[in-house]
Write an enzyme that holds these catalytic residues in place. Structure first.
Site, PDB file in Angstrom:
ATOM      1  N   ARG A 148       4.704  11.555  -1.341  1.00 29.74           N
ATOM      2  CA  ARG A 148       3.777  10.421  -1.383  1.00 29.74           C
ATOM      3  C   ARG A 148       2.595  10.800  -2.256  1.00 29.74           C
ATOM      4  NH1 ARG A 148      -0.108   8.506   3.509  1.00 29.74           N
ATOM      5  NH2 ARG A 148      -1.483  10.000   2.471  1.00 29.74           N
ATOM      6  N   HIS A 219      -2.100   1.301   2.259  1.00 30.24           N
ATOM      7  CA  HIS A 219      -2.864   1.351   3.509  1.00 30.24           C
ATOM      8  C   HIS A 219      -3.481   0.004   3.869  1.00 30.24           C
ATOM      9  CE1 HIS A 219      -5.088   3.976   6.495  1.00 30.24           C
ATOM     10  NE2 HIS A 219      -3.878   4.479   6.465  1.00 30.24           N
ATOM     11  N   GLU A 243       4.098   1.477   0.399  1.00 26.63           N
ATOM     12  CA  GLU A 243       3.852   1.378   1.845  1.00 26.63           C
ATOM     13  C   GLU A 243       2.660   0.482   2.159  1.00 26.63           C
ATOM     14  OE1 GLU A 243       3.160   5.215   3.594  1.00 26.63           O
ATOM     15  OE2 GLU A 243       2.169   4.277   5.314  1.00 26.63           O
ATOM     16  N   GLU A 269       3.412   1.090  10.563  1.00 22.53           N
ATOM     17  CA  GLU A 269       2.706   2.105  11.351  1.00 22.53           C
ATOM     18  C   GLU A 269       1.664   1.510  12.290  1.00 22.53           C
ATOM     19  OE1 GLU A 269       1.115   4.325   7.874  1.00 22.53           O
ATOM     20  OE2 GLU A 269      -0.831   4.026   8.815  1.00 22.53           O
TER      21      GLU A 269
END
Ligand code: KDG
Ligand code: MG
Length: 409
Positions: A148, A219, A243, A269
């Site tokens: 990542r 994020h 992500e 998440e």
């Protein structure tokens, strides 16, 4: 067998962890789970100690599904990160215990081995592209085949995933021993970030070619429209996945991102129940579901999510940051190695005192994480050592736009 005691251990061997130890009426037979919620550790510990533990004494620890339903649904109030992290701590400890009683590793109880190990990805970051490249090369040397990548946006201290913005600054600026905490609030600007990510990936691809797979974590800092733009702009660099392009509450907005590009997307998440994951999975809006076993109620909920995802061609990429404990990392890998639609496993690599206080983190060999062959999850807690590392108050940083308004971290 009956549950005799539920111990909640909060310890800070480098960062805070909440550990659940379920003891039974059989001497020496216990299970260990993880209930760490970064920045809200004591809220989970109180939920466990004051509300949940008293309900479990005298129950049969073999009845994991029933205990899960009782805790997650039976109390009327449901969901949310504090409650579902507490439930996860109990659930993981019960699976560990079940494995110990059966004399089998947890992956065996989950259906048995489907692969030699779990393909892992590590983290690389840098203030500059050159620093980032060096860090990627370090991860490759450690054996990672997927990395990542996060680079600082010039002039923006709050770029996500950069050591100076989080790992290095947080201990000084965010952890206190009782006194007033210095603020860790940083400025950030989405438009500069949007321009910087394709440049970062172009640089890395020009230096590394196709020798390594790359992921990037947004994020949840973009609006759906901005996320669509970014997913489209990074398409030429063939990410393993992008992500959290949007925040978890923007489930339906993933449609917009999906329409704009074929960049593989990963989300989950911040989900706390299977229902959060339903639309993204059943509408095939994501390629990887990456719930956090420690925040979604443990193995019991995660394996259902994996089963829901399987016929939709969605694979798993369970969350594996350094702010969940070894029991959660171990549970990730047991599940990874027992399901068919595993995709990849995040693993930042745990180092230092945590490995002595909470032994049993999975082993990384040649880019793959191996589940322990010991009965249960293969983890433990050294209670005496844990007591030598008491809780230290700590918060996540907070992000503000350059006009001073609060933004999502
Ligand atoms: O506590 C927050 C972290 O777990 C999170 O920032 C890590 O996004 C993360 C990731 O993908 O590992
Ligand atoms: Mg993330």
């Amino acid at each position: 067998m009956k549950i005799r005691n539920v111990k909640v251990i909060v310890t800070c061997p480098g960062r805070n962890y909440v550990v659940v130890k379920i003891e039974t009426d059989e001497p020496g037979v216990y299970g260990v789970g993880d209930a760490t919620l970064n920045g809200r550790e004591l809220a989970v510990a109180a939920a466990l100690q004051d509300h949940i533990a008293p309900l479990l004494i005298g129950r049969d620890p073999d009845r994991i599904e029933d205990i899960w339903q009782y805790l997650a649904r039976g109390g009327y109030w449901r969901g949310g990160p504090v409650q579902m992290t507490a439930v996860a701590g109990i659930d993981l400890a019960l699976w560990d215990l079940k494995g110990k009683v059966a004399g089998r590793p947890v992956y065996s109880l989950l259906g048995g081995r489907t692969r030699k190990g779990a393909l892992a990805y590590g983290h690389a970051s840098g203030e500059t592209h050159e620093e980032l490249l060096e860090d990627v090369r370090r991860r490759i040397e450690e054996g990672f085949r997927v990395v990542r990548v996060q680079a600082a946006v010039p002039g923006q201290p709050a770029s996500y995933g950069i050591d100076t913005a989080y790992g290095k600054l947080a201990p000084e600026a965010g952890i206190g021993d009782g006194g007033p905490l210095p603020l860790l609030e940083q400025d950030w600007e989405p438009r500069a970030y949007l321009r910087s990510v394709p440049k970062m990936l172009e640089y890395l691809r020009s230096e590394l070619g196709d020798t390594v797979e790359l992921c990037h974590d947004v994020h949840g800092r973009l609006t759906p429209g901005e996320a669509a733009l970014l997913a489209r702009d990074v398409e030429p660099f063939h990410l393993f996945f992008l992500e959290d392009p949007v925040r978890p509450e923007h489930r339906e907005s993933l449609r917009l991102v999906r329409r704009a590009s074929t960049t593989p997307l990963a989300m989950g998440e911040l989900y706390t129940t299977k229902y959060d994951a339903l639309t993204p999975i059943t509408e095939q809006l994501i390629d990887y579901v990456r719930c956090d076993l420690a925040h979604i109620g443990g193995l019991t909920e995660a394996r259902k999510i994996a089963a829901i995802a399987e016929p939709f061609g969605v694979r798993t990429a369970w969350h594996g940051p350094d702010d969940i404990g070894p029991a959660a990392h171990a549970a990730n890998v047991h599940l990874d190695c027992a399901i068919s639609n595993f995709g990849i496993q995040e693993y930042p690599g745990l180092t230092g005192a945590v490995l002595d206080v909470l032994p049993g983190a999975p082993e990384l060999v040649d880019g793959y994480l191996l589940p322990s062959e010991a009965p249960g999850l293969g983890v433990d807690v050294d209670e005496q050592l844990a007591a030598r590392f008491p809780y230290r108050r700590a918060y996540l940083p907070t992000v503000r736009l350059t006009d001073g308004s609060v933004h999502d971290w």
